[in-house]
Motif scaffolding. Structure first.
Motif, PDB file in Angstrom:
ATOM      1  N   ASP A   2       0.321  -1.095  -0.051  1.00 23.80           N
ATOM      2  CA  ASP A   2       0.123   0.148   0.057  1.00 23.80           C
ATOM      3  C   ASP A   2       0.673   1.775   0.147  1.00 23.80           C
ATOM      4  O   ASP A   2       0.270   2.052  -0.376  1.00 23.80           O
ATOM      5  N   PHE A   3       1.956   1.338  -0.084  1.00 21.22           N
ATOM      6  CA  PHE A   3       2.898   2.675   0.133  1.00 21.22           C
ATOM      7  C   PHE A   3       3.070   3.418  -1.291  1.00 21.22           C
ATOM      8  O   PHE A   3       2.437   4.446  -1.254  1.00 21.22           O
ATOM      9  N   LEU A   4       2.898   2.638  -2.363  1.00 25.31           N
ATOM     10  CA  LEU A   4       2.970   2.842  -3.231  1.00 25.31           C
ATOM     11  C   LEU A   4       1.863   3.724  -3.791  1.00 25.31           C
ATOM     12  O   LEU A   4       1.490   4.704  -4.062  1.00 25.31           O
ATOM     13  N   LYS A   5       0.154   2.717  -3.144  1.00 24.65           N
ATOM     14  CA  LYS A   5      -0.815   3.614  -3.055  1.00 24.65           C
ATOM     15  C   LYS A   5      -1.100   4.579  -2.488  1.00 24.65           C
ATOM     16  O   LYS A   5      -2.035   5.579  -2.984  1.00 24.65           O
ATOM     17  N   VAL A 165      -0.909  -7.589  -6.806  1.00 22.28           N
ATOM     18  CA  VAL A 165       0.007  -7.560  -7.884  1.00 22.28           C
ATOM     19  C   VAL A 165      -0.205  -6.531  -8.891  1.00 22.28           C
ATOM     20  O   VAL A 165       0.314  -5.538  -9.260  1.00 22.28           O
ATOM     21  N   ARG A 166      -1.532  -6.299  -9.855  1.00 19.54           N
ATOM     22  CA  ARG A 166      -1.970  -5.659 -10.514  1.00 19.54           C
ATOM     23  C   ARG A 166      -1.635  -4.599  -9.474  1.00 19.54           C
ATOM     24  O   ARG A 166      -2.246  -3.368 -10.418  1.00 19.54           O
ATOM     25  N   ALA A 167      -2.324  -4.379  -8.857  1.00 20.57           N
ATOM     26  CA  ALA A 167      -2.912  -2.607  -8.375  1.00 20.57           C
ATOM     27  C   ALA A 167      -1.774  -2.885  -7.893  1.00 20.57           C
ATOM     28  O   ALA A 167      -1.583  -0.869  -8.555  1.00 20.57           O
ATOM     29  N   TYR A 168      -0.419  -2.866  -7.275  1.00 19.00           N
ATOM     30  CA  TYR A 168       1.092  -2.537  -7.830  1.00 19.00           C
ATOM     31  C   TYR A 168       1.555  -2.094  -9.200  1.00 19.00           C
ATOM     32  O   TYR A 168       1.474  -0.728  -8.736  1.00 19.00           O
ATOM     33  N   ALA A 185       8.971   1.004  -3.581  1.00 23.39           N
ATOM     34  CA  ALA A 185       7.294   0.465  -3.786  1.00 23.39           C
ATOM     35  C   ALA A 185       7.364  -1.323  -4.879  1.00 23.39           C
ATOM     36  O   ALA A 185       6.863  -1.779  -4.412  1.00 23.39           O
ATOM     37  N   LEU A 186       8.931  -0.813  -5.328  1.00 28.81           N
ATOM     38  CA  LEU A 186       8.513  -2.380  -6.377  1.00 28.81           C
ATOM     39  C   LEU A 186       9.266  -3.248  -6.073  1.00 28.81           C
ATOM     40  O   LEU A 186       8.951  -4.841  -6.138  1.00 28.81           O
ATOM     41  N   ASN A 187      10.085  -2.789  -4.893  1.00 27.28           N
ATOM     42  CA  ASN A 187      10.830  -3.965  -3.577  1.00 27.28           C
ATOM     43  C   ASN A 187       9.364  -4.958  -3.106  1.00 27.28           C
ATOM     44  O   ASN A 187       8.803  -6.138  -3.135  1.00 27.28           O
ATOM     45  N   ILE A 188       8.198  -3.527  -2.425  1.00 32.52           N
ATOM     46  CA  ILE A 188       7.966  -4.449  -1.703  1.00 32.52           C
ATOM     47  C   ILE A 188       6.768  -5.412  -3.082  1.00 32.52           C
ATOM     48  O   ILE A 188       5.749  -6.382  -2.408  1.00 32.52           O
ATOM     49  N   HIS A 189       6.424  -5.314  -4.337  1.00 26.54           N
ATOM     50  CA  HIS A 189       5.651  -5.349  -5.446  1.00 26.54           C
ATOM     51  C   HIS A 189       5.980  -6.877  -5.666  1.00 26.54           C
ATOM     52  O   HIS A 189       5.206  -7.840  -6.064  1.00 26.54           O
ATOM     53  N   SER A 190       6.889  -6.824  -5.363  1.00 28.79           N
ATOM     54  CA  SER A 190       7.837  -7.807  -5.796  1.00 28.79           C
ATOM     55  C   SER A 190       7.942  -8.757  -4.484  1.00 28.79           C
ATOM     56  O   SER A 190       7.382 -10.560  -5.006  1.00 28.79           O
ATOM     57  N   LYS A 264      -7.007   2.071 -10.031  1.00 29.98           N
ATOM     58  CA  LYS A 264      -7.834   2.195  -8.290  1.00 29.98           C
ATOM     59  C   LYS A 264      -9.458   1.760  -7.665  1.00 29.98           C
ATOM     60  O   LYS A 264      -9.949   0.875  -6.965  1.00 29.98           O
ATOM     61  N   GLU A 265     -10.695   1.884  -9.523  1.00 32.01           N
ATOM     62  CA  GLU A 265     -11.569   1.721  -9.010  1.00 32.01           C
ATOM     63  C   GLU A 265     -11.885   0.128  -9.233  1.00 32.01           C
ATOM     64  O   GLU A 265     -12.843  -0.194  -8.089  1.00 32.01           O
ATOM     65  N   GLN A 266     -11.158  -0.297  -9.780  1.00 32.55           N
ATOM     66  CA  GLN A 266     -11.185  -1.897  -9.952  1.00 32.55           C
ATOM     67  C   GLN A 266     -10.724  -2.794  -8.597  1.00 32.55           C
ATOM     68  O   GLN A 266     -11.110  -3.807  -8.040  1.00 32.55           O
ATOM     69  N   VAL A 267     -10.039  -2.295  -7.967  1.00 34.07           N
ATOM     70  CA  VAL A 267      -8.998  -2.644  -6.570  1.00 34.07           C
ATOM     71  C   VAL A 267     -10.049  -2.596  -5.412  1.00 34.07           C
ATOM     72  O   VAL A 267     -10.621  -3.277  -5.054  1.00 34.07           O
TER      73      VAL A 267
END
Length: 277
Positions: A2-5, A165-168, A185-190, A264-267
């Motif tokens: 969620d940090f990226l979000k 994963v797709r939200a990131y 953020a991409l580190n968290i995504h991984s 964001k809306e899809q998530v």
């Protein structure tokens, strides 16, 4: 997750946020190195400090965004917690260990956000009531037996992790000018991707016809309610180039090579399925 979000939503609320942070490049560099310089317990304080520098003071907007993220983390954490508390659901040994590890990751996210909200001068939002059946409060949704049926539990877990994963991916483009934050953020995504892959391998070990990655827009889940999570994954064009035109590369292989973004809306539409009210 969620940090990226959080950062993207902040920029939506305050378009000048990037400029505010860009004038404080050293603060961002320090943030990127927090893992080396600070204990995890200090991260929320540092995060709050970054917001203080960007805005001059804590604002209701910052707190609102953090609380939004906290609500999503509550969902994931409580889902795994309830599964582990369901007697006989998860086999002992490696399966139990894997789900326990994932749950602990989600609990760490919850604790992180609550401390960050407090550090920013706000009050963490109260935990909502969840309906893990996917019935939006009815208790009779399509996943009503997820805590008594191990295979269904894993299918729901896969859907939640694939959503993450797709939200990131959906937010990464908004941070291309914030290199230090984007890297973190991409580190968290991984990590989210590894969760998704491991859950899929657990499903395969229990007879499901799935791969560790998504092929086309196939969910591998026998329930149409999750299809919205996978629609769009069949895309084979990247950087305006159709990968299938480069040689003997099939559409399936091309689609497997990339995760497609969710908005964001899809998530939020996915998360709403599990809210009791």
């Amino acid at each position: 997750m969620d940090f990226l979000k959080i950062l993207n939503l902040l920029e939506e609320r305050d378009p000048e946020m990037s400029d505010r942070l860009n004038t404080r490049r050293q603060a961002l560099k320090d943030f990127a190195n927090l893992g080396k310089k600070l204990s995890m317990a200090a991260v929320p304080v540092a995060m709050g400090s970054m917001f203080q520098k960007a805005y001059g003071q804590s604002t209701a907007t910052v707190v609102d965004v953090l609380n939004y993220a906290l609500t999503l983390e509550y969902l994931e954490y409580r889902f795994y917690e309830k599964a582990l508390a369901s007697t006989g659901l998860i086999p002992t040994g490696a399966p139990n260990g894997a789900i326990t590890t994932i749950m602990n990751h989600e609990k760490a996210h919850v604790d992180f956000l609550k401390q960050a909200i407090t550090s920013a001068g706000g009050t963490p939002v109260a935990e909502p009531t969840f309906d893990f059946s996917g019935g939006q409060g009815t208790g009779n949704g399509p996943f009503a037996s997820a805590f008594s049926n191990y295979q269904l539990f894993l299918a729901v877990a896969q859907a939640l992790e694939d959503t993450g994963v797709r939200a990131y991916k959906g937010q990464a483009g908004n941070l291309v000018k914030q290199n230090a934050v984007l890297t973190a953020a991409l580190n968290i995504h991984s990590v989210e991707a590894r969760h998704a892959s491991h859950i899929r391998q657990m499903r395969k070990a229990n007879g499901a016809s799935v791969k560790p990655w998504i092929t086309g827009k196939e969910s591998g889940i026998d329930n149409s309610v999750v299809q919205a999570i996978y629609n769009g994954e069949e895309n084979t064009t990247q950087g305006e180039v159709n990968i299938t035109s480069l040689g003997s590369i099939s559409a399936n292989v091309a689609s497997e090579a990339f995760d497609e973004p969710l908005t964001k809306e899809q998530v939020l539409a996915v998360a709403t399925l599990f809210l009791a009210s």
